[in-house]
Design an enzyme around this catalytic site. Structure first.
Site, PDB file in Angstrom:
ATOM      1  N   ASN A  10       0.889  -1.166   0.000  1.00  0.00           N
ATOM      2  CA  ASN A  10       0.000   0.000   0.000  1.00  0.00           C
ATOM      3  C   ASN A  10       0.926   1.213   0.000  1.00  0.00           C
ATOM      4  O   ASN A  10       1.534   1.531   1.012  1.00  0.00           O
ATOM      5  CB  ASN A  10      -0.887  -0.035   1.252  1.00  0.00           C
ATOM      6  CG  ASN A  10      -1.690   1.245   1.419  1.00  0.00           C
ATOM      7  OD1 ASN A  10      -1.755   2.073   0.508  1.00  0.00           O
ATOM      8  ND2 ASN A  10      -2.295   1.415   2.581  1.00  0.00           N
ATOM      9  N   LYS A  12       0.224   4.282  -0.295  1.00  0.00           N
ATOM     10  CA  LYS A  12      -0.363   5.493   0.312  1.00  0.00           C
ATOM     11  C   LYS A  12      -0.085   6.706  -0.574  1.00  0.00           C
ATOM     12  O   LYS A  12      -0.044   6.577  -1.780  1.00  0.00           O
ATOM     13  CB  LYS A  12       0.157   5.657   1.742  1.00  0.00           C
ATOM     14  CG  LYS A  12      -0.017   4.366   2.558  1.00  0.00           C
ATOM     15  CD  LYS A  12       0.143   4.549   4.021  1.00  0.00           C
ATOM     16  CE  LYS A  12      -0.101   3.221   4.729  1.00  0.00           C
ATOM     17  NZ  LYS A  12      -0.094   3.322   6.170  1.00  0.00           N
ATOM     18  N   HIS A  95      -9.527   1.572   4.132  1.00  0.00           N
ATOM     19  CA  HIS A  95      -8.318   1.663   4.952  1.00  0.00           C
ATOM     20  C   HIS A  95      -8.582   2.593   6.137  1.00  0.00           C
ATOM     21  O   HIS A  95      -9.335   3.557   6.011  1.00  0.00           O
ATOM     22  CB  HIS A  95      -7.155   2.182   4.097  1.00  0.00           C
ATOM     23  CG  HIS A  95      -5.848   2.092   4.810  1.00  0.00           C
ATOM     24  ND1 HIS A  95      -5.445   3.036   5.711  1.00  0.00           N
ATOM     25  CD2 HIS A  95      -4.872   1.149   4.770  1.00  0.00           C
ATOM     26  CE1 HIS A  95      -4.263   2.679   6.202  1.00  0.00           C
ATOM     27  NE2 HIS A  95      -3.897   1.541   5.650  1.00  0.00           N
ATOM     28  N   GLU A  97      -6.949   4.910   7.339  1.00  0.00           N
ATOM     29  CA  GLU A  97      -6.661   6.330   7.051  1.00  0.00           C
ATOM     30  C   GLU A  97      -7.817   6.963   6.280  1.00  0.00           C
ATOM     31  O   GLU A  97      -8.132   8.136   6.465  1.00  0.00           O
ATOM     32  CB  GLU A  97      -5.333   6.441   6.284  1.00  0.00           C
ATOM     33  CG  GLU A  97      -4.151   6.156   7.204  1.00  0.00           C
ATOM     34  CD  GLU A  97      -2.947   5.537   6.524  1.00  0.00           C
ATOM     35  OE1 GLU A  97      -2.837   5.593   5.288  1.00  0.00           O
ATOM     36  OE2 GLU A  97      -2.101   4.974   7.262  1.00  0.00           O
ATOM     37  N   GLU A 167      -5.901  -4.849  10.109  1.00  0.00           N
ATOM     38  CA  GLU A 167      -4.853  -3.881  10.415  1.00  0.00           C
ATOM     39  C   GLU A 167      -5.169  -3.126  11.703  1.00  0.00           C
ATOM     40  O   GLU A 167      -5.924  -2.137  11.688  1.00  0.00           O
ATOM     41  CB  GLU A 167      -4.729  -2.862   9.276  1.00  0.00           C
ATOM     42  CG  GLU A 167      -4.375  -3.474   7.946  1.00  0.00           C
ATOM     43  CD  GLU A 167      -3.731  -2.439   7.019  1.00  0.00           C
ATOM     44  OE1 GLU A 167      -2.596  -2.664   6.608  1.00  0.00           O
ATOM     45  OE2 GLU A 167      -4.362  -1.408   6.750  1.00  0.00           O
ATOM     46  N   GLY A 173       2.116   2.113  10.730  1.00  0.00           N
ATOM     47  CA  GLY A 173       3.092   3.194  10.620  1.00  0.00           C
ATOM     48  C   GLY A 173       3.774   3.550  11.925  1.00  0.00           C
ATOM     49  O   GLY A 173       4.429   4.585  12.035  1.00  0.00           O
ATOM     50  N   SER A 213       2.924  -2.299  10.203  1.00  0.00           N
ATOM     51  CA  SER A 213       4.369  -2.367  10.456  1.00  0.00           C
ATOM     52  C   SER A 213       4.995  -3.730  10.125  1.00  0.00           C
ATOM     53  O   SER A 213       5.949  -4.150  10.788  1.00  0.00           O
ATOM     54  CB  SER A 213       4.692  -1.965  11.899  1.00  0.00           C
ATOM     55  OG  SER A 213       4.294  -0.627  12.140  1.00  0.00           O
TER      56      SER A 213
HETATM   57  P1  PGA Z   1       2.578   0.140   7.587  1.00  0.00           P
HETATM   58  O1  PGA Z   1       1.186   0.383   6.868  1.00  0.00           O
HETATM   59  O2  PGA Z   1       3.111  -1.163   7.067  1.00  0.00           O
HETATM   60  O3  PGA Z   1       3.431   1.320   7.200  1.00  0.00           O
HETATM   61  O4  PGA Z   1       2.317   0.080   9.054  1.00  0.00           O
HETATM   62  C1  PGA Z   1       0.284  -0.664   6.632  1.00  0.00           C
HETATM   63  C2  PGA Z   1      -0.987  -0.133   6.045  1.00  0.00           C
HETATM   64  O5  PGA Z   1      -1.442   0.938   6.467  1.00  0.00           O
HETATM   65  O6  PGA Z   1      -1.573  -0.754   5.131  1.00  0.00           O
END
Ligand code: PGA
Length: 249
Positions: A10, A12, A95, A97, A167, A173, A213
């Site tokens: 992803n 982003k 997601h 976010e 998630e 993140g 992460s």
């Molecule tokens: P991350 O993000 O691996 O940077 O924690 C995962 C995601 O949001 O899909």
């Protein structure tokens, strides 16, 4: 039949179109494998150049979002037809976010999931609890609710082809990966919930990813769990490390 792993990046809001081409070119020899499906979910403007760069490789290019209407006065949105016409097969839906910053809800997630299936797009449906919810001990209840709403009016045949990404919000993140036990526990609960909504065969078929992460060090143990069928990877998907995550064995 054993489920094939699916490991998705992803990106982003990272990578310009020219950077996207560069990154696909860097990663393509590193992610070559038949053992897992490999998907790069990229910003909408990167889809076409990334698709070009990935031609002839095992990389599928996916989208990070999609609107639930066919067309019309929805300034700034991307329709399902735009994605399929560009050759996209996977789309991330809901997601955390998008839920946090762009007001997506379980209801809009459900509308998008239904629309994706209508267009033969495979949704990667995200769910996850906050740290407060985990600390209050309501993680499983919360996730079950998210799943039940996301799959409202989705048929068993469609659900069997879906991808769910578990998630935990506190792990995204933050460098704080969920423990293998925490991730497996929730992914198992998601599979059981799918079994309750549909049947055993659908539960066995659906693919469930862990995200939050994930890195080259944590991927091998996470992805060997019985109910974890791969990962949705943010930060580490932008680095050569993604090759190690894809070839985690
Ligand atoms: P991350 O993000 O691996 O940077 O924690 C995962 C995601 O949001 O899909």
């Amino acid at each position: 039949m054993a489920r094939k792993k699916i490991i998705a990046g992803n990106w982003k809001m990272n990578m310009t179109p020219s950077e996207a081409v560069e990154l696909v070119n860097t990663l393509k020899p590193l992610v070559a494998t038949d053992e897992a499906d490999v998907v790069f979910c990229v910003p909408a403007i990167d889809i076409i150049p990334a698709m070009e760069a990935a031609k002839g490789t095992n990389i599928e290019i996916g989208a990070e979002n999609m609107y639930f209407e066919e067309k019309g006065a929805f300034t700034g949105e991307i329709s399902p037809n735009m994605l399929t016409d560009a050759g996209v097969k996977y789309v991330i839906i809901g997601h955390s976010e998008r839920r946090e910053y762009f007001a997506e809800t379980d209801e809009t997630v459900n509308k998008k999931v239904l629309k994706a299936f209508e267009h033969n797009l495979t949704p990667i449906i995200c769910c996850g609890e906050s740290l407060t919810q985990r600390e209050q001990g309501i993680t499983i209840d919360w996730i079950r609710q998210q799943i039940k709403i996301a799959f409202l009016n989705v048929t068993a045949a469609q659900a069997a082809t879906a991808v769910v990404a578990y998630e935990p919000i506190w792990a995204i993140g933050t460098g704080k990966t969920a423990t293998t036990e925490q991730a497996q526990e929730v992914c198992k609960a998601i599979r059981e919930c799918i079994g309750e909504i549909y049947d055993e065969a659908t539960a066995e078929a659906i693919r469930i990813q862990y995200g939050g992460s994930v890195n080259a060090a944590t991927a091998p143990e996470l992805f060997s769990q019985p109910d974890i069928d791969g990962g949705l990877v943010g930060g580490a998907a932008l680095k050569p490390d993604f090759g190690k995550i894809v070839n985690y064995k």
